[in-house]
Design a protein around this motif. Structure first.
Motif, mmCIF file in Angstrom:
data_model
loop_
_atom_site.group_PDB
_atom_site.id
_atom_site.type_symbol
_atom_site.label_atom_id
_atom_site.label_comp_id
_atom_site.label_asym_id
_atom_site.label_seq_id
_atom_site.Cartn_x
_atom_site.Cartn_y
_atom_site.Cartn_z
ATOM 1 N N VAL A 63 28.303 46.402 46.404
ATOM 2 C CA VAL A 63 28.032 44.751 46.355
ATOM 3 C C VAL A 63 29.469 44.500 46.923
ATOM 4 C CG1 VAL A 63 28.758 44.782 43.976
ATOM 5 C CG2 VAL A 63 27.411 42.971 45.138
ATOM 6 N N THR A 64 29.405 43.217 47.731
ATOM 7 C CA THR A 64 30.279 42.571 48.186
ATOM 8 C C THR A 64 30.362 41.031 47.467
ATOM 9 O OG1 THR A 64 30.129 43.578 50.452
ATOM 10 C CG2 THR A 64 31.585 41.391 50.076
ATOM 11 N N GLU A 65 31.688 41.028 46.799
ATOM 12 C CA GLU A 65 32.010 39.853 45.955
ATOM 13 C C GLU A 65 33.037 38.925 46.622
ATOM 14 O OE1 GLU A 65 31.017 41.315 41.670
ATOM 15 O OE2 GLU A 65 32.557 42.768 42.821
ATOM 16 N N PRO A 66 32.953 37.777 46.531
ATOM 17 C CA PRO A 66 34.234 36.856 46.511
ATOM 18 C C PRO A 66 35.178 36.619 45.441
ATOM 19 C CG PRO A 66 32.168 35.227 46.037
ATOM 20 C CD PRO A 66 31.731 36.809 46.089
ATOM 21 N N LEU A 67 36.220 36.285 45.793
ATOM 22 C CA LEU A 67 37.452 36.155 44.683
ATOM 23 C C LEU A 67 37.306 34.717 44.519
ATOM 24 C CD1 LEU A 67 40.506 38.316 45.902
ATOM 25 C CD2 LEU A 67 38.503 38.940 44.424
ATOM 26 N N TYR A 68 37.837 34.388 43.127
ATOM 27 C CA TYR A 68 37.706 33.086 42.757
ATOM 28 C C TYR A 68 39.424 32.788 42.183
ATOM 29 C CZ TYR A 68 32.581 32.502 42.762
ATOM 30 O OH TYR A 68 31.211 32.640 43.103
ATOM 31 N N VAL A 69 39.566 31.670 42.262
ATOM 32 C CA VAL A 69 40.964 31.218 41.444
ATOM 33 C C VAL A 69 40.541 30.906 40.135
ATOM 34 C CG1 VAL A 69 42.580 29.697 41.538
ATOM 35 C CG2 VAL A 69 41.820 30.327 43.648
ATOM 36 N N ILE A 70 41.206 31.411 39.144
ATOM 37 C CA ILE A 70 41.083 31.375 37.469
ATOM 38 C C ILE A 70 42.048 30.407 37.180
ATOM 39 C CG2 ILE A 70 40.454 32.809 35.691
ATOM 40 C CD1 ILE A 70 38.476 33.101 37.759
ATOM 41 N N SER A 71 41.625 29.606 36.061
ATOM 42 C CA SER A 71 42.732 28.745 35.611
ATOM 43 C C SER A 71 42.089 28.434 34.149
ATOM 44 C CB SER A 71 43.227 27.547 36.226
ATOM 45 O OG SER A 71 44.173 26.941 35.491
ATOM 46 N N HIS A 72 43.026 27.821 33.271
ATOM 47 C CA HIS A 72 42.537 27.672 31.869
ATOM 48 C C HIS A 72 42.008 25.990 31.893
ATOM 49 C CE1 HIS A 72 46.015 24.711 31.110
ATOM 50 N NE2 HIS A 72 46.396 25.187 32.056
ATOM 51 N N PRO A 73 41.116 25.823 30.977
ATOM 52 C CA PRO A 73 40.620 24.470 31.036
ATOM 53 C C PRO A 73 41.196 23.303 30.792
ATOM 54 C CG PRO A 73 39.944 25.603 28.995
ATOM 55 C CD PRO A 73 40.627 26.689 29.804
ATOM 56 N N GLY A 74 42.544 23.396 30.231
ATOM 57 C CA GLY A 74 43.559 22.308 30.149
ATOM 58 C C GLY A 74 44.101 21.838 31.598
#
Length: 207
Positions: A63-74
């Protein structure tokens, strides 16, 4: 690592049906760790994203998947975004694995191609450590959605896609080219993983 969480239970169920009473050893690590274990003969089958090619190994794309930018909810600015343009990664404080791992190499390659300056503030060879750093608000991270899906669902992390262009990783099933090196149980696991890939493809679902 998270790919194994989704695939391993189904693979174990299949192998135990054919070989009751067997013990299957599962090794979890970054792509570089798994690739090294395959080369050293410590494991017979691996799930690896964007692996380095070796002549004695076979590679089946799953499977090929995109990357996401991850941060915190604040992080209000992050939460207000719909997506990040690739150029907006320039200077963003990041937590990443070391250059021995394929994720870091992929991101560095894309950044170099597009003249983006990476600001790596935390280097950690552990997915849970990287996510803990992100939850603390000290850095962002780039990873596939499946790697942070649980924390996102629990409201601990927030992920936004990267676009214009995106960054993509392909997960591969990797095993020895010489069938003498692959025992019957490993062969069953391999076949089941390939059937799972085909089932997901037909259903248009992601791992």
């Amino acid at each position: 690592p998270s790919a194994g969480h989704l695939l391993v239970p189904a693979l174990l169920a299949s192998s135990r049906a054919d070989y009751p009473g067997i013990t299957v050893k599962v090794f979890e690590g970054f792509s570089g760790d798994i690739h090294r274990a395959l080369n050293e003969g410590r494991i017979n089958l691996g799930l690896i994203s964007d692996p380095l090619r070796e002549k004695h190994l076979l590679y089946v794309p799953l499977v090929t998947e995109p990357l996401y930018v991850i941060s915190h909810p604040g992080d209000e600015a992050h939460c207000a975004r719909r997506a990040y343009k690739l150029c907006e990664l320039d200077g963003l404080p990041l937590a990443m694995p070391s250059s021995a791992h394929s994720l870091r190499n992929l991101i560095q390659s894309v950044a170099k191609e597009h003249d983006i300056a990476l600001n790596v503030q935390v280097e950690a060879n552990g997915l849970e450590i990287i996510k803990a750093v992100v939850r603390s608000g000290q850095a962002y991270a780039l990873m596939e959605a499946r790697c942070a899906r649980s924390e996102v669902e629990q409201g601990q992390l927030v992920m936004k896609p990267v676009s214009r262009p995106g960054i993509f990783r392909t997960l591969h099933l990797v095993y020895p080219r010489t069938w003498a090196d692959v025992d019957p149980v490993t062969g069953k696991l391999r076949d089941r993983a390939e059937r799972e890939r085909e089932r997901k493809r037909k259903a248009r679902l992601d791992y």
